[in-house]
Scaffold this motif. Sequence first.
Motif, PDB file in Angstrom:
ATOM      1  N   GLU A   1       1.021  -1.147   0.114  1.00  0.00           N
ATOM      2  CA  GLU A   1      -0.015  -0.031  -0.122  1.00  0.00           C
ATOM      3  C   GLU A   1       1.043   1.432  -0.095  1.00  0.00           C
ATOM      4  OE1 GLU A   1      -1.795   0.156   4.615  1.00  0.00           O
ATOM      5  OE2 GLU A   1      -1.140  -1.811   3.696  1.00  0.00           O
ATOM      6  N   MET A   2       2.333   1.185   0.472  1.00  0.00           N
ATOM      7  CA  MET A   2       3.035   2.385   0.377  1.00  0.00           C
ATOM      8  C   MET A   2       3.644   2.624  -1.041  1.00  0.00           C
ATOM      9  SD  MET A   2       5.171   2.459   3.839  1.00  0.00           S
ATOM     10  CE  MET A   2       5.963   0.721   3.591  1.00  0.00           C
ATOM     11  N   THR A   3       3.734   1.504  -1.892  1.00  0.00           N
ATOM     12  CA  THR A   3       4.352   1.372  -2.958  1.00  0.00           C
ATOM     13  C   THR A   3       4.134   2.742  -3.939  1.00  0.00           C
ATOM     14  OG1 THR A   3       4.583  -0.836  -3.147  1.00  0.00           O
ATOM     15  CG2 THR A   3       5.170   0.278  -4.893  1.00  0.00           C
ATOM     16  N   ALA A   4       3.003   3.248  -4.006  1.00  0.00           N
ATOM     17  CA  ALA A   4       2.555   4.413  -5.027  1.00  0.00           C
ATOM     18  C   ALA A   4       3.207   5.510  -4.404  1.00  0.00           C
ATOM     19  CB  ALA A   4       0.924   4.505  -4.871  1.00  0.00           C
TER      20      ALA A   4
ATOM     21  N   LEU B   1       1.552   1.253 -11.998  1.00  0.00           N
ATOM     22  CA  LEU B   1       1.119   2.488 -11.052  1.00  0.00           C
ATOM     23  C   LEU B   1      -0.180   2.459 -10.711  1.00  0.00           C
ATOM     24  CD1 LEU B   1       1.760   5.346  -9.648  1.00  0.00           C
ATOM     25  CD2 LEU B   1       1.264   6.241 -11.974  1.00  0.00           C
ATOM     26  N   GLY B   2      -1.107   2.026 -11.852  1.00  0.00           N
ATOM     27  CA  GLY B   2      -2.597   1.813 -11.652  1.00  0.00           C
ATOM     28  C   GLY B   2      -2.787   0.944 -10.360  1.00  0.00           C
ATOM     29  N   ALA B   3      -2.241  -0.058 -10.393  1.00  0.00           N
ATOM     30  CA  ALA B   3      -2.324  -0.857  -9.172  1.00  0.00           C
ATOM     31  C   ALA B   3      -2.135  -0.532  -7.909  1.00  0.00           C
ATOM     32  CB  ALA B   3      -2.063  -2.268  -9.531  1.00  0.00           C
ATOM     33  N   ALA B   4      -0.650   0.468  -7.919  1.00  0.00           N
ATOM     34  CA  ALA B   4      -0.466   0.777  -6.567  1.00  0.00           C
ATOM     35  C   ALA B   4      -1.405   1.874  -6.355  1.00  0.00           C
ATOM     36  CB  ALA B   4       1.161   1.567  -7.073  1.00  0.00           C
ATOM     37  N   ILE B   5      -1.831   2.846  -7.101  1.00  0.00           N
ATOM     38  CA  ILE B   5      -2.729   3.926  -6.703  1.00  0.00           C
ATOM     39  C   ILE B   5      -3.905   3.262  -5.824  1.00  0.00           C
ATOM     40  CG2 ILE B   5      -4.448   5.598  -7.455  1.00  0.00           C
ATOM     41  CD1 ILE B   5      -2.416   5.988 -10.008  1.00  0.00           C
TER      42      ILE B   5
END
Length: 275
Positions: free
Chosen positions: A112-115, A223-227
């Motif tokens: 959940e922090m990756t974005a 990025l889409g999944a991370a967001i």
Amino acid sequence: MLALEQLGIHVEYSHHESGPSQHEIDIRHADALKMADDVMTCRITVKEYALQYGWHATFMPKPLAGENGSGMHLHLSLTRDGRDAFYDPDDPYNLSDVGRAFIAGQLRHAREMTAVLAQWVNSYKRLVPGYEAPVYVAWSRRNRSALVRVPSLRPGNEPATRVELRCADPACNPYLAFAVLLQAGLEGIEQGYELPEPMEKNLYHLSPEERRRLGVEQIPESLGAAIELAADSELVLRTLGEHMLTRFLELKRQEWEDYRTHVTRWEQERYLPIL
């Protein structure tokens, strides 16, 4: 490096990295706010000096296809009463209960922090197997395929125990990145999270079934999944606040949509001739 020293930023090491014209600069440790300032100053200084000599310096996470990308490995430590809170001489990994819980917090909240740690579409082209970039949520002493590494210490330097997180890149906003990293680690300490066993195997060489059996998760692939993981994160909301998180998600979703709907030269060259 000399210019950074003149600006009050001490450089401890520098060397050529494995990619073409790729260099690593290691800045001496500082508290989180000063280090965020130093990261911003370092980026500007490097780019300005390159420009003076007719070159362009880039901190783009993956500027060249087929070559190693450029990460921003972060070494994190905590002190208590002037002493390293992560160090325990009686532990096999020299990790105190505080250090173990800190790492456990970072692993639990990594996805959940990756974005916030990897903020560009381009960031996720670096975070793929085979290019020395971490993909799997695990920790280790020597295994560089793991997300978190506990660097080995020189004899006599044990009280410098620290944690190295390897998925962040220099495109991130360091103020936001450091905030969520510290929040995750401190939550691990406050909640007493249990640290799983280290993964000393090369995780790139394991099959998906083997990784599932070992309980090893993968960080978001885009990025889409991370967001969307960040949008559902109570920790990220608590760290950034509702106003900042809402604006961050708005900007990142627009970036992802622009990328998702853009027709690239690769697509044209691949598909136009055959259909």
